[in-house]
Design a protein around this motif. Structure first.
Motif, PDB file in Angstrom:
ATOM      1  N   UNK A   1       0.866  -1.178   0.000  1.00 37.40           N
ATOM      2  CA  UNK A   1       0.000   0.000   0.000  1.00 37.40           C
ATOM      3  C   UNK A   1       0.901   1.225   0.000  1.00 37.40           C
ATOM      4  N   UNK A   2       0.749   2.070  -0.985  1.00 41.79           N
ATOM      5  CA  UNK A   2       1.491   3.334  -1.051  1.00 41.79           C
ATOM      6  C   UNK A   2       0.554   4.443  -0.601  1.00 41.79           C
ATOM      7  N   UNK A   3       1.006   5.225   0.397  1.00 39.66           N
ATOM      8  CA  UNK A   3       0.165   6.282   0.951  1.00 39.66           C
ATOM      9  C   UNK A   3       0.798   7.648   0.758  1.00 39.66           C
ATOM     10  N   UNK A   4      -0.039   8.623   0.483  1.00 46.41           N
ATOM     11  CA  UNK A   4       0.376  10.025   0.477  1.00 46.41           C
ATOM     12  C   UNK A   4      -0.042  10.588   1.827  1.00 46.41           C
ATOM     13  N   UNK A   5       0.935  11.052   2.608  1.00 47.00           N
ATOM     14  CA  UNK A   5       0.670  11.527   3.968  1.00 47.00           C
ATOM     15  C   UNK A   5       0.399  13.021   3.992  1.00 47.00           C
ATOM     16  N   UNK A   6      -0.425  13.430   4.958  1.00 47.46           N
ATOM     17  CA  UNK A   6      -0.660  14.868   5.168  1.00 47.46           C
ATOM     18  C   UNK A   6       0.660  15.544   5.498  1.00 47.46           C
ATOM     19  N   UNK A   7       0.839  16.713   5.015  1.00 48.05           N
ATOM     20  CA  UNK A   7       2.066  17.483   5.272  1.00 48.05           C
ATOM     21  C   UNK A   7       1.867  18.400   6.477  1.00 48.05           C
ATOM     22  N   UNK A   8       2.979  18.816   7.050  1.00 45.29           N
ATOM     23  CA  UNK A   8       3.023  19.788   8.152  1.00 45.29           C
ATOM     24  C   UNK A   8       2.255  19.321   9.385  1.00 45.29           C
ATOM     25  N   UNK A   9       2.250  18.015   9.633  1.00 47.15           N
ATOM     26  CA  UNK A   9       1.652  17.461  10.845  1.00 47.15           C
ATOM     27  C   UNK A   9       2.769  17.297  11.868  1.00 47.15           C
TER      28      UNK A   9
ATOM     29  N   UNK B   1       8.885   8.112   7.854  1.00 50.36           N
ATOM     30  CA  UNK B   1       9.690   7.304   8.772  1.00 50.36           C
ATOM     31  C   UNK B   1       8.927   7.012  10.068  1.00 50.36           C
ATOM     32  N   UNK B   2       8.246   8.009  10.616  1.00 45.11           N
ATOM     33  CA  UNK B   2       7.499   7.778  11.857  1.00 45.11           C
ATOM     34  C   UNK B   2       6.262   6.928  11.603  1.00 45.11           C
ATOM     35  N   UNK B   3       5.646   7.083  10.445  1.00 44.96           N
ATOM     36  CA  UNK B   3       4.489   6.238  10.103  1.00 44.96           C
ATOM     37  C   UNK B   3       4.929   4.788   9.952  1.00 44.96           C
TER      38      UNK B   3
ATOM     39  N   UNK C   1       7.539   3.370  11.347  1.00 49.32           N
ATOM     40  CA  UNK C   1       7.880   2.871  12.685  1.00 49.32           C
ATOM     41  C   UNK C   1       6.619   2.442  13.432  1.00 49.32           C
ATOM     42  N   UNK C   2       5.594   3.265  13.390  1.00 46.35           N
ATOM     43  CA  UNK C   2       4.343   2.936  14.091  1.00 46.35           C
ATOM     44  C   UNK C   2       3.683   1.704  13.497  1.00 46.35           C
ATOM     45  N   UNK C   3       3.677   1.592  12.191  1.00 45.74           N
ATOM     46  CA  UNK C   3       3.064   0.413  11.551  1.00 45.74           C
ATOM     47  C   UNK C   3       3.837  -0.855  11.906  1.00 45.74           C
ATOM     48  N   UNK C   4       5.161  -0.783  11.913  1.00 44.76           N
ATOM     49  CA  UNK C   4       5.941  -1.986  12.253  1.00 44.76           C
ATOM     50  C   UNK C   4       5.783  -2.341  13.717  1.00 44.76           C
ATOM     51  N   UNK C   5       5.585  -1.364  14.597  1.00 43.30           N
ATOM     52  CA  UNK C   5       5.360  -1.641  16.014  1.00 43.30           C
ATOM     53  C   UNK C   5       4.055  -2.402  16.220  1.00 43.30           C
ATOM     54  N   UNK C   6       3.062  -2.101  15.425  1.00 40.12           N
ATOM     55  CA  UNK C   6       1.768  -2.784  15.532  1.00 40.12           C
ATOM     56  C   UNK C   6       1.848  -4.231  15.056  1.00 40.12           C
ATOM     57  N   UNK C   7       2.806  -4.527  14.196  1.00 40.32           N
ATOM     58  CA  UNK C   7       2.936  -5.876  13.622  1.00 40.32           C
ATOM     59  C   UNK C   7       3.846  -6.791  14.432  1.00 40.32           C
ATOM     60  N   UNK C   8       4.450  -6.288  15.486  1.00 45.26           N
ATOM     61  CA  UNK C   8       5.352  -7.113  16.292  1.00 45.26           C
ATOM     62  C   UNK C   8       4.597  -8.104  17.109  1.00 45.26           C
TER      63      UNK C   8
END
Length: 116
Positions: free
Chosen positions: A86-94, A105-107, A109-116
């Protein structure tokens, strides 16, 4: 007038409607059980995610009342033909509460943390 009509409502509120409270910078949520942690990736307590999702955390997407996936931090996305990417376009300036930027990078990290 029946038992659930206006007369009963007025009896429940003898002084009329209470004035609106002033805005506050605090959020208080009453829950019957106290979770061991608010980290939804490390606790099995359902209350942790019920409290934090949409109150503290914001997801990449959300499922609306009709069961449709809608954008949140991800503005748009495309799914590969095999459904494995899945390729996502993220909101800017968040930014996070501490001022650090939300980015790919932070997205990831969060997704991989959920899959552990």
């Amino acid at each position: 007038m029946d038992a659930l009509g206006t007369g009963r409502f007025a009896a429940l509120l003898p002084g009329g409607l209470a004035p609106a409270k002033a805005a506050s910078d605090r959020l208080r949520i009453g829950i019957p059980l106290e979770p061991a942690s608010f980290d939804i990736t490390s606790t099995s307590a359902a209350t942790a995610s019920e409290i934090t999702y949409a109150n503290v955390f914001e997801g990449l997407t959300i499922i609306d009342g009709q069961g449709q996936i809608k954008p949140r931090l991800a503005q748009s996305w495309t799914v590969s033909q095999d459904g494995k990417q899945v390729d996502m376009v993220l909101r800017r300036q968040v930014r996070y509460h501490d001022g650090k930027p939300f980015n790919a990078a932070t997205a990831a990290f969060s997704c991989s943390a959920c899959c552990r």
